[in-house]
Design a protein around this motif. Sequence first.
Motif, PDB file in Angstrom:
ATOM      1  N   ALA A 352     -57.502  30.384 -43.293  1.00  0.00           N
ATOM      2  CA  ALA A 352     -57.605  29.337 -41.980  1.00  0.00           C
ATOM      3  C   ALA A 352     -55.543  29.249 -41.680  1.00  0.00           C
ATOM      4  CB  ALA A 352     -57.591  27.604 -42.406  1.00  0.00           C
ATOM      5  N   LEU A 353     -55.250  29.261 -42.290  1.00  0.00           N
ATOM      6  CA  LEU A 353     -53.092  29.301 -42.150  1.00  0.00           C
ATOM      7  C   LEU A 353     -52.535  30.827 -41.691  1.00  0.00           C
ATOM      8  CD1 LEU A 353     -51.855  26.711 -44.277  1.00  0.00           C
ATOM      9  CD2 LEU A 353     -52.561  26.469 -41.912  1.00  0.00           C
ATOM     10  N   ALA A 354     -53.626  31.524 -41.559  1.00  0.00           N
ATOM     11  CA  ALA A 354     -53.745  33.455 -41.530  1.00  0.00           C
ATOM     12  C   ALA A 354     -54.097  34.226 -40.254  1.00  0.00           C
ATOM     13  CB  ALA A 354     -54.034  33.753 -42.722  1.00  0.00           C
ATOM     14  N   VAL A 355     -52.905  34.762 -39.897  1.00  0.00           N
ATOM     15  CA  VAL A 355     -53.655  35.398 -39.363  1.00  0.00           C
ATOM     16  C   VAL A 355     -54.346  37.011 -39.301  1.00  0.00           C
ATOM     17  CG1 VAL A 355     -51.217  34.973 -37.099  1.00  0.00           C
ATOM     18  CG2 VAL A 355     -51.367  36.517 -38.660  1.00  0.00           C
ATOM     19  N   GLU A 356     -54.758  38.218 -38.817  1.00  0.00           N
ATOM     20  CA  GLU A 356     -55.406  39.006 -38.865  1.00  0.00           C
ATOM     21  C   GLU A 356     -54.504  40.090 -38.624  1.00  0.00           C
ATOM     22  OE1 GLU A 356     -59.529  39.310 -37.337  1.00  0.00           O
ATOM     23  OE2 GLU A 356     -59.974  38.453 -39.256  1.00  0.00           O
ATOM     24  N   VAL A 367     -52.670  37.942 -42.857  1.00  0.00           N
ATOM     25  CA  VAL A 367     -51.523  37.447 -43.181  1.00  0.00           C
ATOM     26  C   VAL A 367     -51.089  36.273 -42.763  1.00  0.00           C
ATOM     27  CG1 VAL A 367     -49.001  38.094 -42.815  1.00  0.00           C
ATOM     28  CG2 VAL A 367     -50.515  39.810 -42.516  1.00  0.00           C
ATOM     29  N   GLN A 368     -50.115  35.427 -44.465  1.00  0.00           N
ATOM     30  CA  GLN A 368     -49.875  33.819 -43.341  1.00  0.00           C
ATOM     31  C   GLN A 368     -48.663  34.274 -43.773  1.00  0.00           C
ATOM     32  OE1 GLN A 368     -52.022  31.387 -47.489  1.00  0.00           O
ATOM     33  NE2 GLN A 368     -50.537  29.430 -46.737  1.00  0.00           N
ATOM     34  N   LEU A 379     -41.973  34.436 -47.066  1.00  0.00           N
ATOM     35  CA  LEU A 379     -42.604  34.794 -47.565  1.00  0.00           C
ATOM     36  C   LEU A 379     -44.081  35.002 -46.902  1.00  0.00           C
ATOM     37  CD1 LEU A 379     -42.914  32.077 -50.881  1.00  0.00           C
ATOM     38  CD2 LEU A 379     -41.461  34.611 -50.266  1.00  0.00           C
ATOM     39  N   LEU A 380     -44.921  36.460 -47.496  1.00  0.00           N
ATOM     40  CA  LEU A 380     -45.710  37.354 -46.261  1.00  0.00           C
ATOM     41  C   LEU A 380     -46.897  37.082 -47.818  1.00  0.00           C
ATOM     42  CD1 LEU A 380     -45.786  37.595 -43.408  1.00  0.00           C
ATOM     43  CD2 LEU A 380     -45.606  39.823 -43.615  1.00  0.00           C
ATOM     44  N   TYR A 381     -47.574  36.192 -46.885  1.00  0.00           N
ATOM     45  CA  TYR A 381     -49.179  36.140 -48.302  1.00  0.00           C
ATOM     46  C   TYR A 381     -49.978  37.122 -47.624  1.00  0.00           C
ATOM     47  CZ  TYR A 381     -46.789  32.930 -51.803  1.00  0.00           C
ATOM     48  OH  TYR A 381     -46.203  32.908 -52.155  1.00  0.00           O
ATOM     49  N   CYS A 382     -50.680  38.375 -47.921  1.00  0.00           N
ATOM     50  CA  CYS A 382     -51.687  39.750 -47.129  1.00  0.00           C
ATOM     51  C   CYS A 382     -52.691  39.539 -48.466  1.00  0.00           C
ATOM     52  CB  CYS A 382     -50.863  40.169 -47.332  1.00  0.00           C
ATOM     53  SG  CYS A 382     -48.996  40.811 -46.723  1.00  0.00           S
ATOM     54  N   HIS A 383     -54.086  39.791 -47.402  1.00  0.00           N
ATOM     55  CA  HIS A 383     -54.871  39.042 -48.205  1.00  0.00           C
ATOM     56  C   HIS A 383     -55.942  40.472 -47.150  1.00  0.00           C
ATOM     57  CE1 HIS A 383     -59.172  38.885 -48.871  1.00  0.00           C
ATOM     58  NE2 HIS A 383     -59.084  39.083 -49.958  1.00  0.00           N
ATOM     59  N   SER A 384     -55.359  42.037 -48.787  1.00  0.00           N
ATOM     60  CA  SER A 384     -56.430  42.695 -47.881  1.00  0.00           C
ATOM     61  C   SER A 384     -58.282  42.706 -48.586  1.00  0.00           C
ATOM     62  CB  SER A 384     -55.429  44.155 -48.445  1.00  0.00           C
ATOM     63  OG  SER A 384     -56.541  45.337 -48.094  1.00  0.00           O
ATOM     64  N   PRO A 385     -59.126  42.942 -47.932  1.00  0.00           N
ATOM     65  CA  PRO A 385     -60.718  43.317 -48.164  1.00  0.00           C
ATOM     66  C   PRO A 385     -60.586  44.419 -49.330  1.00  0.00           C
ATOM     67  CG  PRO A 385     -60.970  42.559 -46.143  1.00  0.00           C
ATOM     68  CD  PRO A 385     -59.256  43.374 -46.430  1.00  0.00           C
TER      69      PRO A 385
END
Length: 613
Positions: A352-356, A367-368, A379-385
């Motif tokens: 909910a706090l991330a941008v694409e 990326v949050q 701190l950059l938390y990145c989520h990659s499918p």
Amino acid sequence: MFIRRTQTRDRVSGQAYFTHRLVESLRVGKAVKQRTLLNLGSQFELNQAEWPALAARIEQLLHGQGSLLASTLSETAETLAQRYAAQLLARQADEIMLVSKAAAPSAPGAGAARFTEVDLATLEQVRPRTVGVEQVALAVARQLGFEDKLAALGFNPPQIAAALGNVIARMAAPASELATHAWLQQRSALGELIGYDYEGMELQRLYRSADQLLKHRDALEAHLFGAAQRLFALAETITLFDLTNTYFEGVGAGIGKAKRGKSKEKRSDCPLVTLGLVLDVNGFPRRSRLFEGNVSEATTLEAMLAQLAAVAGGTVVMDAGIATEANLAWLKQHGYDYLVVSRKQARQFDPALAVEVQTAGEDTIQVQRVLDPMTGEVLLYCHSPARAEKDQAIDTKKASGFEAVLQHLAASLSKPRATKNPAKIHERIGRAKQKYPRAARHYTIDVQLDAAGKSVSAIHWTRAPKPGSALTHPGVYCLRTTLSAPSDAELWRIYTMLTNLEAVFRSLKTDLGLRPVHHHIERRVDAHLFISVLAYYFVHTIRLQLKAQGIHHSWSTLRHTLATQVRITTTLQRRDGRTVHVRKASRPEAQQQTIYSALHLPANPGGTHQTVV
């Protein structure tokens, strides 16, 4: 045609020595005169008994009379005959071209000279030599002013030719200097493109050339880096830093830097040396240095940034292996910004706090951004499918392997001869944890003993995923940076430069002969690896220019694509008994032509040389 041996003296030392010439007799009016066709030099070592047969064989080759004497000649004599005949034809072709350029284009008969009647049964094609990679490499060497810089550093023409041979051979056929020597003499048309006879070059000249290049390493790296910056109009603000190592085929005796350590190619059985590179954001090396094979990435950042001349006050991008707290503190203290992969194990991510962010491959990641109030870092938390799928597959495989060991141990307790010794059971569980550490951290294992407390009666385990781990947050990784102004997308793209850096090392290691090392003299080890770095400057320049034209191939693919174009001599006899020799490159195939068009290079490298004998 015959070979003449003449004694002469060195003008400086006065020392007498013998020189050899290929000579022909010809009638001028009523007199018979002799003319030197080729100077064969003082190192002409063919047995004198073969001289007449060699001269006769050269005449046969010039007149297209087949191989009547070839079977009676030694291999050395036949090789020399092919070489000298090719030199004579090239010299005559150059003379003809000079005459034709001087003649008026409208001269009578100029068009008719293009047509002649030949005997197709006499057609022969000889001396195929590769030319595709050579043309592309030579063009970029000249774009970067490599030859001019060597001349400014005091290299004479033969030394420049040897330096070009070392670097371009590393691009086309990466191997040792010994193999490079054979490639230049027997397989490549590079000598034709630069007007140098590699077949007459001794092996030691290549080794001396490598030593010369290493002597001027700092000047050459500074020149090539500056030339690349100007060629691509690049700005120098970010520094990428990493290390890789290479191993020796042998014990590395006498090499001070050859140390045993952790090999990135699983060759810890061999002595290693480590190559350190500082690169700019576009992947061009600013400096390179060779270090001991057991150098620690995490403890040598300060010394290596100083030695490798990192940009003062710039941004340093590096992976987690180097990003220790001590190193990050040192970077802050000395005015560097940084963006690194976090070594911290804990992960968090709130969609909910991330941008694409769109990747270069048109994939989408989330990326949050989180501000660390203790350190002031972003701190950059990145989520990659894609990475999530990979993490899940790895975790499933590791968990299956770990549970299989536990199940085997539990099942064996019911077998009469299987060990039930608590110490042995705990030892085997410990080995399983060591083998599967990623999975083991999520398990609680209970080893139950019998009433006497001397034997294991049962083994039970439960799986409880650790919070903040890859198991609970698959596909999530954390970046740490002191940069706050760039957007999340910009920060993520800066991080992806590390991927480009990994591609740099992969190119050096697999495409440009970095591994293994066969030398036994330390300066030769340094020189061998430096030639690979020089070759990488050329390769990276070529690839950036091709990428701008939509061609994204690896160097390995480009090299294989270009390798099939050759220069070859076609020989035919005319009706009047004279022989036509035409030397030119084969027609480029479609993929080769696409590359040449993108780089604005001719389709016929070396041009066409036609000679009638």
